[in-house]
Design a protein around this motif. Structure first.
Motif: not given
Lengths: 142, 748
Positions: B362, B365, B367, B376, B399, B402, B406, B482-483, B486, B489-490
């Motif tokens: 995390a 990445a 978080l 970040d 990205t 993450f 992950g 950042a959002v 994520w 990346g997700g």
């Protein structure tokens, strides 16, 4: 005759070498020459008596490796100890212009240690060399 | 091998724990001695000083190197014991490991604190030497040896650029001291060139594209080495140098832009390749390339904010990456597997490790609630300040991070259980837990980390830097970026096929056109050249002698043609002792001819002795009794040893004398004549006009002040005493060589 001389010569050669070192700084001769002269006497013993015979007649020879290493360490130490006092290496003491205690022509100062180191090293190295060249031949013959 | 593996506990790893204690002591020193420093003369005539200072940058890297070092070393005490057991190697091989590891940490702290460019270079290379021995620790494995050599060559060859830069700067500004250089350097071509060279050295060390290929190979090292090398030592050293000389780099816009480009390329290449790697340590290795790309990019952006962000990033990344490497090592030790495809579902079986590794992942990445979030945040802030291009790059970088980290964590700890798990040693998990705790702590109380980074950035930015990372619940650009990262990346995580092709294509292109190939090709070509030269030189003794003599003769010939000869060569008059010298010289000539013509070895030896004794007599006659004495005794000894050595050769048969190839014989004669003529001309010229103020007059003048009467002895023991020391050392080394050749190393 040669064998007798070969047995006896190392003694006088040591005296001669001591003389060379003692007057080394004032006149001809130094630790290196003195060392080679003693080694020549040893060489004569090797030639006349053979390796086994020479090493039996002169048992001190087996200390040759110690003499070589010890001589090198002595010379290195006398060369590098000035670093501890903040001087460049091989700065001899007493310095220029200072008084040197003498016994006859023998001057008591740090170059003497340096010279003694070279002397021991040269004897040691040359004796080890002779030993190897003579011994390995005898071993091969056996 | 009689290693008892039947349940007895192995002996404690004392050298390992000593290394650990040293690291802890270093940590305390860096923590409490901030601001201290000293400067001693090293080689005053070269303007070199042993200048160290524990400034902000030094404290940051020092704490990282010793703090992470202490944990990695503690981990290593257990890991190395198991590693040696697995490979059935004796425990005493620890002594091939821990001294290098300790030196690694020491040289890293030395590098961090050094304030002199040459000193920086020395420590820089020292880390490379340490890494060479550590990467090649499993020296029975070819891959480990190759990788070690590759790491050494790439980083050390590049480091030469740093030395060149140091010399350039010294020529321009007259100092190697970094603070003064940073003061004096103005934007100029020299500054740009020096900055670029420094950057090249640093980038190779930090494994940046295109000199990145050594790093994934370096994972051949035992895991503690990888953990340390990737997070706090070797690779960090490059970025450290960038931070140390950053004000210099900032004098040139081109260099800064270059840094941004290289950094961005590394972020993308490393990140994309990390996405599809299967071997655990490879994922992490490519991730390191990508992560250091961030930092290089930040240093390229420049300015207070980016410098602060870079310093903070080093810290956060070091904590997370060392924890992740140790996780990989612990997993491999417990399961015997090192591939993601053969592992899975470990979460339920090693829950503590899973949680700790989760916190470390995390952090990487970025978080929230980990110190990584702020790294970040600061990166995004610096990117926004610079412009839209860097904004896009930053989001892409985050990205990728993450997505691959992950995948790493999920692949290891979630999903169906795969692989059998042995007992995970406490000592292999505890350091990961400690690092994870630090990372989470930093996510809650970021102040201490921010202060460290501020102080470090103040050094590298050359101006006071203030940073105030924190959580802000609003729609500022940093948060949006950042959002976005994520979310993207997700997306990559759940739809791996999106990147499969890309990553594979990257890997294939790298294989085919990558710098690895250039490296291999260069190495092979050098090998061939070396082998060819060696072949020519060694096969024929006469050839190798001619290789020295002929060029020397030609050079003297050129000098002879180029300089006026009128009056330069005189024939003196023969008088007094010369009438003795002339027959001696004639004897030398005769003996030389005999040496050349003789077909029996003993005759060669004796003829050479005649030459030597005749020359010794010459010395005595021309007033050099010292030299004459030494020449006589040495000649005697030499002849004896020569004959003794000859007697060891196989018996010779005069009838079997082969005259040899006539072309070669003519060539030999030509070479000998050329060299002999040249030497004759040179000596004649010299003796016709002795140099007016030679150094020998000075020696003669100074001899009494050295308490001597004999100038030769004084020269040997005093004026040139250092030379003598070296020469007598060589003497002993030579006799050891003889002992090795003749009697397998027995000195007596």
């Amino acid at each position: 005759m040669v064998r007798v001389i070969a047995r006896l010569l190392p003694g006088p050669s040591l005296m001669f070498a001591a003389g060379l070192i003692a007057k080394g700084y004032a006149e001809v001769g130094d630790g290196f020459a003195a060392g080679v002269i003693v080694a020549l006497a040893v060489a004569l013993a090797y030639v006349a008596l053979g390796a086994a015979g020479a090493e039996a007649a002169l048992p001190a020879l087996r200390h040759a490796p110690k003499a070589a290493v010890g001589g090198l360490l002595l010379a290195l130490a006398s060369g590098f100890f000035p670093l501890l006092l903040g001087d460049p290496p091989v700065t001899h003491r007493p310095g220029p212009g200072e008084h040197v205690t003498t016994i006859g022509t023998l001057e008591l100062f740090t170059p003497l240690l340096f010279d003694l180191g070279v002397f021991l090293l040269v004897i040691g190295v040359l004796t080890v060399l002779l030993h190897h060249l003579a011994r390995s031949r005898e071993e091969a013959a056996r | 091998m009689a290693v008892d593996r039947g349940g007895t506990r192995p002996t404690a790893d004392r050298p390992g724990w000593s290394a650990c204690v040293i690291a802890v002591a270093g940590f305390a020193l860096c923590l409490f001695a901030g601001g201290a420093g000293f400067s001693l003369p090293w080689a005053p005539s070269l303007d070199l000083r042993l200048a160290f200072a524990l400034d902000g940058l030094a404290v940051l890297y020092g704490l990282l190197a010793t703090g992470v070092g202490a944990l990695v070393f503690a981990y290593g005490t257990r890991y190395l014991t198991l590693h040696l057991e697995h490979q059935r190697r004796p425990a005493v091989e620890r002594w091939r490991f821990w001294p290098w590891m300790t030196l690694f940490a020491v040289s890293m702290v030395g590098l961090a604190t050094a304030q002199d460019l040459v000193l920086v270079f020395v420590f820089f290379d020292l880390t490379a030497v340490c890494s060479y021995f550590l990467i090649g620790f499993d020296r029975a494995e070819r891959e480990a040896r190759r990788s070690a050599l590759m790491a050494l060559l790439v980083t050390v060859v590049a480091a030469v650029a740093m030395l060149v830069a140091a010399v350039l700067l010294h020529a321009e500004h007259g100092t190697f001291a970094i603070p003064e250089l940073l003061d004096r350097a103005e934007p100029s071509t020299t500054t740009t060139l020096a900055a670029a060279l420094l950057a090249v050295a640093a980038l190779a060390k930090s494994a940046q594209v295109p000199l990145h290929f050594w790093l994934p190979k370096a994972m051949a090292a035992p895991t503690p080495v990888s953990a340390y090398l990737h997070s706090a030592a070797m690779v960090a050293a490059g970025v450290l140098v960038l931070g140390r000389v950053h004000p210099l780099l900032a004098r040139s816009e081109a260099v800064l832009t270059g840094l941004v480009v290289v950094g961005a390329a590394s972020v993308v290449v490393g990140g994309v390749l990390a996405l599809r790697r299967d071997v655990l340590k490879q994922v992490l290795a490519y991730s390191t390339i990508s992560q250091y790309g961030y930092m290089v990019m930040l240093y390229g952006i420049g300015g207070a904010a980016a410098n602060g962000a870079a310093a903070f990033y080093v810290l956060a990344h070091g904590i997370a990456k060392s924890a992740l490497f140790m996780t990989a090592g612990a997993v491999t030790m417990a399961t015997g597997e090192d591939r993601l495809s053969r592992l899975g579902g470990l979460g339920r079986r090693v829950p503590v490790l899973a949680v700790a590794a989760g916190a470390a992942s995390a952090t990487l990445a970025a978080l929230p609630l980990t110190v990584g979030f702020f790294k970040d945040e600061l990166l995004f802030a610096a990117a926004v300040e610079r412009g839209p291009v860097t904004v896009v790059l930053a989001v892409v970088a985050a990205t990728l991070t993450f997505a691959y980290i992950g995948r790493f964590w999920i692949g290891l700890f979630l999903g169906p259980a795969r692989g059998s798990v042995g007992a995970a040693s406490t000592l292999l998990v505890a350091p990961v837990v400690v690092l994870a705790a630090v990372a989470v702590l930093g996510g809650v109380v970021v102040e201490p980390f921010a202060r460290l980074a501020e102080d470090a950035a103040t050094v590298s930015a050359g101006e006071p830097v203030t940073m105030s990372p924190g959580y802000h619940l609003d729609a500022r650009p940093e948060n949006l970026m950042a959002v976005a990262a994520w979310a993207l990346g997700g997306l990559l995580l759940v739809l791996p096929r999106l990147t499969d092709g890309l990553s594979r294509a990257f890997a294939a292109a790298g294989e085919r056109f990558g710098p690895r190939r250039a490296y291999d090709g260069t190495l092979r070509a050098l090998d061939r050249v070396s082998a060819a030269v060696h072949d020519r030189e060694v096969r024929d003794l006469r050839g190798s002698i001619a290789a020295v003599l002929v060029p020397a003769g030609l050079l003297i010939g050129v000098a002879f043609v180029a300089t006026p000869t009128a009056g330069a060569y005189m024939v003196g008059i023969v008088e007094g002792a010369d009438w003795v010298i002339l027959p001696l010289l004639a004897l030398v000539v005769v003996a030389t001819v005999v040496t050349a013509r003789a077909r029996v070895r003993l005759v060669v030896a004796l003829a050479l002795a005649v030459v030597g004794f005749a020359l010794a007599a010459l010395y005595a006659l021309v007033g050099a009794p010292d030299v004459a004495l030494v020449a006589v005794v040495v000649e005697t000894m030499l002849t004896l040893v020569f004959v003794a050595a000859l007697s060891r050769l196989p018996r010779e048969d005069p009838d079997r004398f082969v005259p040899g190839d006539p072309v070669r014989r003519r060539r030999d004669v030509f070479a000998a004549l050329l060299a002999g003529l040249a030497a004759f001309v040179a000596l004649w010229g010299f003796l016709s006009q002795p140099a007016a103020d030679s150094v020998s007059d000075e020696h003669l003048r100074l001899t009494p002040s050295a308490h001597g009467g004999d100038v030769v002895t004084v020269i040997v023991a005093d004026f040139r005493g250092l030379d003598t020391l070296v020469e007598i050392t060589v003497l002993l080394v030579a006799v050891v060589g003889v002992a090795t050749l003749v009697r397998r190393g027995r000195l007596w």
